[in-house]
Scaffold this motif. Structure first.
Motif, PDB file in Angstrom:
ATOM      1  N   SER A 176       0.808  -1.229   0.000  1.00 12.16           N
ATOM      2  CA  SER A 176       0.000   0.000   0.000  1.00 12.16           C
ATOM      3  C   SER A 176       0.835   1.270   0.000  1.00 12.16           C
ATOM      4  O   SER A 176       0.301   2.351  -0.238  1.00 12.16           O
ATOM      5  N   SER A 177       2.148   1.142   0.254  1.00 10.27           N
ATOM      6  CA  SER A 177       2.983   2.347   0.312  1.00 10.27           C
ATOM      7  C   SER A 177       3.853   2.539  -0.921  1.00 10.27           C
ATOM      8  O   SER A 177       4.458   3.595  -1.094  1.00 10.27           O
ATOM      9  N   LEU A 178       3.967   1.510  -1.742  1.00  9.55           N
ATOM     10  CA  LEU A 178       4.921   1.538  -2.847  1.00  9.55           C
ATOM     11  C   LEU A 178       4.244   1.373  -4.193  1.00  9.55           C
ATOM     12  O   LEU A 178       3.271   0.617  -4.331  1.00  9.55           O
ATOM     13  N   LEU A 179       4.795   2.079  -5.161  1.00 15.18           N
ATOM     14  CA  LEU A 179       4.309   1.964  -6.540  1.00 15.18           C
ATOM     15  C   LEU A 179       5.525   2.014  -7.443  1.00 15.18           C
ATOM     16  O   LEU A 179       6.377   2.886  -7.294  1.00 15.18           O
ATOM     17  N   ASN A 180       5.622   1.054  -8.349  1.00 18.57           N
ATOM     18  CA  ASN A 180       6.734   1.021  -9.292  1.00 18.57           C
ATOM     19  C   ASN A 180       6.218   1.166 -10.720  1.00 18.57           C
ATOM     20  O   ASN A 180       5.064   0.835 -11.014  1.00 18.57           O
ATOM     21  N   LEU A 181       7.101   1.628 -11.579  1.00 20.02           N
ATOM     22  CA  LEU A 181       6.807   1.649 -13.012  1.00 20.02           C
ATOM     23  C   LEU A 181       8.012   1.060 -13.722  1.00 20.02           C
ATOM     24  O   LEU A 181       9.087   1.653 -13.720  1.00 20.02           O
ATOM     25  N   HIS A 182       7.830  -0.122 -14.291  1.00 18.39           N
ATOM     26  CA  HIS A 182       8.917  -0.820 -14.977  1.00 18.39           C
ATOM     27  C   HIS A 182       8.912  -0.400 -16.443  1.00 18.39           C
ATOM     28  O   HIS A 182       7.863  -0.352 -17.096  1.00 18.39           O
ATOM     29  N   LEU A 183      10.118  -0.101 -16.918  1.00 19.35           N
ATOM     30  CA  LEU A 183      10.280   0.429 -18.265  1.00 19.35           C
ATOM     31  C   LEU A 183      11.135  -0.519 -19.103  1.00 19.35           C
ATOM     32  O   LEU A 183      12.184  -0.975 -18.634  1.00 19.35           O
ATOM     33  N   HIS A 184      10.705  -0.771 -20.322  1.00 17.28           N
ATOM     34  CA  HIS A 184      11.485  -1.658 -21.189  1.00 17.28           C
ATOM     35  C   HIS A 184      11.236  -1.291 -22.643  1.00 17.28           C
ATOM     36  O   HIS A 184      10.099  -1.157 -23.059  1.00 17.28           O
ATOM     37  N   ALA A 185      12.317  -1.151 -23.384  1.00 15.66           N
ATOM     38  CA  ALA A 185      12.239  -0.874 -24.822  1.00 15.66           C
ATOM     39  C   ALA A 185      11.453   0.403 -25.108  1.00 15.66           C
ATOM     40  O   ALA A 185      10.547   0.420 -25.949  1.00 15.66           O
ATOM     41  N   LEU A 186      11.814   1.462 -24.391  1.00 16.81           N
ATOM     42  CA  LEU A 186      11.100   2.724 -24.584  1.00 16.81           C
ATOM     43  C   LEU A 186      11.541   3.413 -25.871  1.00 16.81           C
ATOM     44  O   LEU A 186      12.598   3.116 -26.425  1.00 16.81           O
ATOM     45  N   GLN A 187      10.715   4.348 -26.304  1.00 13.82           N
ATOM     46  CA  GLN A 187      10.955   5.111 -27.512  1.00 13.82           C
ATOM     47  C   GLN A 187      11.352   6.543 -27.153  1.00 13.82           C
ATOM     48  O   GLN A 187      11.019   7.026 -26.068  1.00 13.82           O
ATOM     49  N   PRO A 188      12.005   7.262 -28.043  1.00  9.28           N
ATOM     50  CA  PRO A 188      12.383   8.656 -27.736  1.00  9.28           C
ATOM     51  C   PRO A 188      11.196   9.528 -27.319  1.00  9.28           C
ATOM     52  O   PRO A 188      11.349  10.398 -26.462  1.00  9.28           O
ATOM     53  N   GLU A 189      10.019   9.260 -27.877  1.00  9.13           N
ATOM     54  CA  GLU A 189       8.851  10.081 -27.533  1.00  9.13           C
ATOM     55  C   GLU A 189       8.352   9.827 -26.103  1.00  9.13           C
ATOM     56  O   GLU A 189       7.471  10.531 -25.600  1.00  9.13           O
ATOM     57  N   ASP A 190       8.928   8.819 -25.440  1.00  7.31           N
ATOM     58  CA  ASP A 190       8.573   8.555 -24.034  1.00  7.31           C
ATOM     59  C   ASP A 190       9.335   9.460 -23.075  1.00  7.31           C
ATOM     60  O   ASP A 190       9.081   9.427 -21.862  1.00  7.31           O
ATOM     61  N   SER A 191      10.273  10.233 -23.607  1.00  4.89           N
ATOM     62  CA  SER A 191      10.997  11.177 -22.755  1.00  4.89           C
ATOM     63  C   SER A 191      10.014  12.192 -22.195  1.00  4.89           C
ATOM     64  O   SER A 191       9.265  12.836 -22.942  1.00  4.89           O
ATOM     65  N   ALA A 192       9.991  12.327 -20.861  1.00  6.99           N
ATOM     66  CA  ALA A 192       8.997  13.185 -20.200  1.00  6.99           C
ATOM     67  C   ALA A 192       9.281  13.188 -18.706  1.00  6.99           C
ATOM     68  O   ALA A 192      10.187  12.499 -18.223  1.00  6.99           O
ATOM     69  N   LEU A 193       8.485  13.936 -17.984  1.00  2.87           N
ATOM     70  CA  LEU A 193       8.491  13.897 -16.523  1.00  2.87           C
ATOM     71  C   LEU A 193       7.405  12.920 -16.092  1.00  2.87           C
ATOM     72  O   LEU A 193       6.251  13.045 -16.511  1.00  2.87           O
ATOM     73  N   TYR A 194       7.787  11.923 -15.282  1.00  6.16           N
ATOM     74  CA  TYR A 194       6.821  10.936 -14.817  1.00  6.16           C
ATOM     75  C   TYR A 194       6.496  11.233 -13.364  1.00  6.16           C
ATOM     76  O   TYR A 194       7.373  11.247 -12.502  1.00  6.16           O
ATOM     77  N   LEU A 195       5.219  11.478 -13.127  1.00 10.19           N
ATOM     78  CA  LEU A 195       4.755  11.880 -11.808  1.00 10.19           C
ATOM     79  C   LEU A 195       3.989  10.756 -11.138  1.00 10.19           C
ATOM     80  O   LEU A 195       3.179  10.071 -11.764  1.00 10.19           O
ATOM     81  N   CYS A 196       4.256  10.610  -9.866  1.00 10.30           N
ATOM     82  CA  CYS A 196       3.483   9.708  -9.027  1.00 10.30           C
ATOM     83  C   CYS A 196       2.612  10.566  -8.115  1.00 10.30           C
ATOM     84  O   CYS A 196       3.014  11.658  -7.695  1.00 10.30           O
ATOM     85  N   ALA A 197       1.416  10.093  -7.813  1.00 12.11           N
ATOM     86  CA  ALA A 197       0.531  10.801  -6.893  1.00 12.11           C
ATOM     87  C   ALA A 197      -0.207   9.779  -6.037  1.00 12.11           C
ATOM     88  O   ALA A 197      -0.300   8.598  -6.392  1.00 12.11           O
ATOM     89  N   SER A 198      -0.728  10.243  -4.919  1.00 10.38           N
ATOM     90  CA  SER A 198      -1.549   9.381  -4.081  1.00 10.38           C
ATOM     91  C   SER A 198      -2.721  10.187  -3.531  1.00 10.38           C
ATOM     92  O   SER A 198      -2.678  11.423  -3.487  1.00 10.38           O
ATOM     93  N   SER A 199      -3.770   9.481  -3.122  1.00 10.56           N
ATOM     94  CA  SER A 199      -4.922  10.140  -2.514  1.00 10.56           C
ATOM     95  C   SER A 199      -5.676   9.136  -1.662  1.00 10.56           C
ATOM     96  O   SER A 199      -5.482   7.916  -1.778  1.00 10.56           O
ATOM     97  N   GLN A 200      -6.527   9.656  -0.808  1.00  8.34           N
ATOM     98  CA  GLN A 200      -7.452   8.781  -0.101  1.00  8.34           C
ATOM     99  C   GLN A 200      -8.358   8.138  -1.136  1.00  8.34           C
ATOM    100  O   GLN A 200      -8.763   8.783  -2.097  1.00  8.34           O
ATOM    101  N   ASP A 201      -8.697   6.897  -0.924  1.00 11.27           N
ATOM    102  CA  ASP A 201      -9.520   6.218  -1.915  1.00 11.27           C
ATOM    103  C   ASP A 201     -10.970   6.667  -1.852  1.00 11.27           C
ATOM    104  O   ASP A 201     -11.638   6.792  -2.863  1.00 11.27           O
ATOM    105  N   SER A 202     -11.431   6.959  -0.647  1.00  5.37           N
ATOM    106  CA  SER A 202     -12.838   7.304  -0.507  1.00  5.37           C
ATOM    107  C   SER A 202     -13.073   8.743  -0.937  1.00  5.37           C
ATOM    108  O   SER A 202     -12.136   9.484  -1.202  1.00  5.37           O
ATOM    109  N   GLY A 203     -14.304   9.155  -0.988  1.00  3.96           N
ATOM    110  CA  GLY A 203     -14.636  10.510  -1.413  1.00  3.96           C
ATOM    111  C   GLY A 203     -14.272  11.530  -0.356  1.00  3.96           C
ATOM    112  O   GLY A 203     -13.254  11.407   0.290  1.00  3.96           O
ATOM    113  N   GLY A 204     -15.113  12.504  -0.131  1.00  9.06           N
ATOM    114  CA  GLY A 204     -14.814  13.529   0.859  1.00  9.06           C
ATOM    115  C   GLY A 204     -13.877  14.576   0.334  1.00  9.06           C
ATOM    116  O   GLY A 204     -13.177  15.227   1.105  1.00  9.06           O
ATOM    117  N   TYR A 205     -13.868  14.728  -1.007  1.00  9.20           N
ATOM    118  CA  TYR A 205     -13.101  15.808  -1.629  1.00  9.20           C
ATOM    119  C   TYR A 205     -11.621  15.741  -1.266  1.00  9.20           C
ATOM    120  O   TYR A 205     -10.980  16.758  -1.016  1.00  9.20           O
TER     121      TYR A 205
END
Lengths: 108, 114
Positions: free
Chosen positions: B71-100
């Protein structure tokens, strides 16, 4: 379909002038709306959410359901307000929909 | 701890390399996200995890493979990427339930594909 529209890509105002960044949304349910700000070389951070009705850094935003708008306002712009501003809508399934952003420049 | 931490901050890789991006939060949030952001553009949603299960995949190419080991960790595995994949990759988290509940973002990993 859910959608967030920010009609102004760029906005320039003089220091001390009022500023308004526009945001319109389309959503079939009861919307959860947010404003995020991204200062140069900093992370995207929450500025306001409509439920709290608070003022952060002098900014306020009011939800107008009749006009489906959530415009961000500040009466007197400061140079440190120069940043990219994104309006966001939270939809079902934890999806957040971002507008295309407005780059605000405050001219000294 | 009210932060989302991403590592590495910068990554340069060739098109045949395999690498992973990592994201960690200790706010008890049960929804975690990967976004891709190009310069002067809004974040584009890639994946959403709710309670460690993949709930949304926005038609992302299979060369991007997400993983949520706990529940605390998130990975993104990358393989055989293309030049157009160059970018800033952002991770975010939030409470799952509503309540704004808003999202909390990390600083991102700036990825360059040679």
């Amino acid at each position: 379909a859910q959608r967030v529209t920010q009609p102004e890509k760029l906005l320039s105002v003089f220091k001390g002038a009022p500023v308004e960044l526009k945001c319109n949304y389309s959503y079939s349910g009861s919307p959860e709306l947010f404003w995020y700000v991204q200062y140069s070389r900093q992370r995207l951070q929450l500025l306001l959410r409509h439920i709290s009705r608070e003022s952060i850094k002098g900014f306020t935003a009011d939800l107008n359901k009749g006009e489906t708008s959530f415009h961000l306002k500040k009466p007197f712009a400061q140079e440190e307000d120069s940043a990219m501003y994104y309006c966001a809508l939270r939809g079902p399934g934890n999806q957040f929909y971002f507008g295309t952003g407005t780059s605000l420049t405050v001219i000294p | 701890d009210t932060e989302v931490t991403q590592t590495p901050k910068h990554l340069v890789m060739g098109m045949t390399n395999k690498k992973s991006l990592k994201c960690e939060q200790h706010m008890g949030h049960r929804a975690m996200y990967w976004y891709k952001q190009k310069a002067k553009k809004p974040p584009e949603l890639m994946f959403v995890y709710s309670y460690e299960k993949l709930s949304i995949n926005e038609s992302v190419p299979s060369r991007f493979s997400p993983e949520c080991p706990n529940s605390s960790l998130l990975n993104l595995h990358l393989h055989a990427l293309q030049p157009e994949d160059s970018a800033l990759y952002l991770c975010a988290s939030s409470q799952d339930s509503g309540g704004y509940q808003p999202q909390h973002f990390g600083d991102g990993t700036r990825l360059s594909i040679l």
